[in-house]
Design a protein around this motif. Structure first.
Motif, mmCIF file in Angstrom:
data_model
loop_
_atom_site.group_PDB
_atom_site.id
_atom_site.type_symbol
_atom_site.label_atom_id
_atom_site.label_comp_id
_atom_site.label_asym_id
_atom_site.label_seq_id
_atom_site.Cartn_x
_atom_site.Cartn_y
_atom_site.Cartn_z
ATOM 1 N N TYR A 101 0.819 -1.117 0.065
ATOM 2 C CA TYR A 101 -0.022 -0.098 0.012
ATOM 3 C C TYR A 101 0.877 1.265 0.143
ATOM 4 N N LYS B 197 -6.659 7.218 2.085
ATOM 5 C CA LYS B 197 -7.284 5.718 1.998
ATOM 6 C C LYS B 197 -6.238 4.739 1.798
ATOM 7 N N ASN B 198 -5.145 4.910 1.251
ATOM 8 C CA ASN B 198 -4.237 3.721 1.188
ATOM 9 C C ASN B 198 -3.720 3.390 3.000
ATOM 10 N N ASP B 199 -3.784 4.451 3.713
ATOM 11 C CA ASP B 199 -3.247 4.116 5.074
ATOM 12 C C ASP B 199 -4.488 3.152 5.629
ATOM 13 N N ASP C 247 -6.536 1.556 4.242
ATOM 14 C CA ASP C 247 -6.942 0.098 3.356
ATOM 15 C C ASP C 247 -5.797 -0.992 4.120
ATOM 16 N N MET C 248 -4.469 -0.342 4.367
ATOM 17 C CA MET C 248 -3.574 -1.290 4.842
ATOM 18 C C MET C 248 -3.901 -1.875 5.953
#
Length: 299
Positions: free
Chosen positions: A195, A213-215, A217-218
């Protein structure tokens, strides 16, 4: 030391420090409650020695080695109430030295961090490596607990192992910010890389930047693994002795509620530390007391 006094000392430690665990202890029969408090006090002592950052890591290693050596020498005649209560618990419930050695091994892992040449924490390469850590610090606790709870079906051991994994993954998610502030990282590095996250990014988030979002989602990917392992807790419940099921139900319910609060915050574990309010814990405890009473009537 008198065994009753040793157990009383462990109960005081658990009451002061155990938080989620102590709520579950209260619905156990007295002998099992005493045993759980003894094991908790033993774990607490190991954790405190490992985590006391007023001492250098080198000094903590020496202190831990000395404490482990003292425990290995201990008997029911020892002056240390925790050692006395643990030795009595081992004898009553068939808990091997090997299980407790594994528990201590998990605690000492933080005293031997895997670092790069420049001192940055390397962490756990992948989920398999993280699973091993979780096994030692949480699953072993579960394997000790079911010996106190009582069981006869061998499947209980695997379910207890995976329930411990669920609990520890929940703890890791809750504590991402605090761990980053202390220079620690328990997230699988391959998951972070997938991510685009780094340890530096975790420290930025811990300093107040809102997660994107990436944080989230991980963290969600790890949370989904925790959710899957909670299924094992439901399979474990009917396999342990009836008089202990309420205690396990209370503990699982509180931890599961903690994960639900992390999910409800959309995995923003940086703005506010997730916790289950005391009022909710007390409600769960009351439900556990009623369940325990019903189970004892049913025999």
């Amino acid at each position: 030391m008198e065994i009753a006094a040793a157990y009383a000392a462990c109960d005081a430690i658990a009451k002061r420090e155990a938080k989620n665990f102590y709520y579950s202890f209260r619905v156990l029969p007295r002998a099992k409650r005493d045993a759980m408090c003894a094991i908790y006090a033993f774990m607490r002592r190991a954790d405190d020695l490992s985590d006391d950052e007023t001492f250098s890591i080198e000094v903590r290693r020496v202190m831990m080695d000395e404490w482990i050596a003292a425990w290995r020498r201990s008997t029911l005649e020892d002056a240390d109430p925790v050692f006395v209560a643990v030795r009595d618990t081992q004898a009553r419930f068939g808990i091997s030295d090997d299980l407790l050695e594994q528990l201590v091994q998990g605690t000492t892992m933080d005293l031997y961090p895997d670092e790069t040449d420049d001192g940055e924490i390397r962490g756990y390469a992948d989920f398999d490596a993280l699973y091993r850590y979780c096994y030692l610090v949480a699953s072993v606790v579960g394997l000790v607990c079911i010996r106190i709870f009582g069981y006869s079906d061998p499947r209980a051991e695997k379910f207890a192992e995976e329930t411990g994994i669920a609990f520890q993954l929940t703890n890791i998610l809750r504590d991402v910010k605090e761990d980053a502030e202390r220079g620690r990282c328990y997230l699988p590095l391959d998951l972070m890389a997938g991510y685009g996250l780094t340890f530096d990014r975790l420290q930025v988030l811990s300093s107040g930047e809102l997660p994107v979002k990436n944080d989230r989602d991980m963290l969600r990917a790890l949370g989904e693994k925790a959710e899957a392992y909670y299924a094992s807790a439901q399979l474990l419940l009917p396999l342990i002795d009836r008089d202990s099921r309420a205690a396990l139900w209370v503990l699982v319910t509180i931890y599961r509620r903690l994960l639900e609060r992390i999910i409800a915050a959309d995995y923003d574990v940086f703005s506010e530390r997730a916790s289950v309010p005391t009022a909710q814990k007390l409600t769960i405890l009351v439900q556990g007391v009623l369940l325990s009473f019903r189970n004892r009537i049913l025999g």
